[in-house]
Design a protein around this motif. Structure first.
Motif, mmCIF file in Angstrom:
data_model
loop_
_atom_site.group_PDB
_atom_site.id
_atom_site.type_symbol
_atom_site.label_atom_id
_atom_site.label_comp_id
_atom_site.label_asym_id
_atom_site.label_seq_id
_atom_site.Cartn_x
_atom_site.Cartn_y
_atom_site.Cartn_z
ATOM 1 N N ILE A 75 0.802 -1.117 -0.131
ATOM 2 C CA ILE A 75 -0.043 -0.085 0.061
ATOM 3 C C ILE A 75 0.884 1.031 -0.001
ATOM 4 O O ILE A 75 2.079 1.068 0.598
ATOM 5 N N SER A 76 0.471 2.122 -0.620
ATOM 6 C CA SER A 76 1.525 3.414 -0.766
ATOM 7 C C SER A 76 1.297 4.226 0.477
ATOM 8 O O SER A 76 0.586 4.007 1.476
ATOM 9 N N GLU A 77 2.200 5.311 0.476
ATOM 10 C CA GLU A 77 2.094 6.135 1.672
ATOM 11 C C GLU A 77 0.873 6.921 1.906
ATOM 12 O O GLU A 77 0.231 7.298 0.846
ATOM 13 N N THR A 78 0.279 7.199 3.081
ATOM 14 C CA THR A 78 -0.901 7.606 3.287
ATOM 15 C C THR A 78 -0.644 9.405 2.895
ATOM 16 O O THR A 78 0.418 9.844 2.959
ATOM 17 N N SER A 79 -1.634 9.636 2.150
ATOM 18 C CA SER A 79 -1.566 11.013 1.693
ATOM 19 C C SER A 79 -1.553 12.302 2.876
ATOM 20 O O SER A 79 -2.209 11.617 3.963
ATOM 21 N N PRO A 80 -1.163 13.457 2.685
ATOM 22 C CA PRO A 80 -1.448 14.415 3.757
ATOM 23 C C PRO A 80 -3.117 14.621 3.919
ATOM 24 O O PRO A 80 -3.798 14.229 3.064
ATOM 25 N N PRO A 81 -3.260 15.145 5.007
ATOM 26 C CA PRO A 81 -5.042 15.243 5.020
ATOM 27 C C PRO A 81 -5.430 16.158 4.036
ATOM 28 O O PRO A 81 -4.945 17.190 3.790
ATOM 29 N N ILE A 82 -6.699 15.893 3.293
ATOM 30 C CA ILE A 82 -7.370 16.474 2.207
ATOM 31 C C ILE A 82 -8.745 16.809 2.801
ATOM 32 O O ILE A 82 -9.597 16.010 3.193
#
Length: 102
Positions: A75-82
């Motif tokens: 699984i990819s790195e978690t995105s910053p909060p959107i």
């Protein structure tokens, strides 16, 4: 032996409200539109988001569309909060731009 051309890579998006627990994982598929395998360049629409709430997302590649097919990546790195916000009416947007431009 399978040829590379016979394997179709698909991608799934996972998401959750930001700030709750740790990183996004494969189990975070409760938001409508997440957890579904799609072709890599397909448009993804996540619905049912609460306004004024931040969300984090991650992606993962799989071999094919069947749930029994294995993951082709971690699984990819978690995105910053959107943030999920109501759209700003055009008149208010113009006023804010004019105020900032002064």
């Amino acid at each position: 032996v399978r040829s590379a051309a016979a394997t179709v890579l698909t991608c799934a998006v996972f998401g959750k409200p930001a700030g709750t627990g740790t990183t996004v994982s494969e189990m975070h598929k409760d938001l409508p539109g997440t957890g579904l395998r799609r072709f890599g360049y397909d448009y993804v629409e996540v619905t049912g988001l609460k306004p004024n709430t931040n969300y984090s997302f991650a992606t993962m590649y799989f071999e094919g569309f069947e749930a029994s097919r294995p993951a082709a990546s971690a699984i990819s790195e978690t995105s910053p909060p959107i943030g999920a916000y109501f759209p700003l009416p055009l008149a208010l947007l113009r006023i804010e731009i004019c105020r900032t431009a002064r």
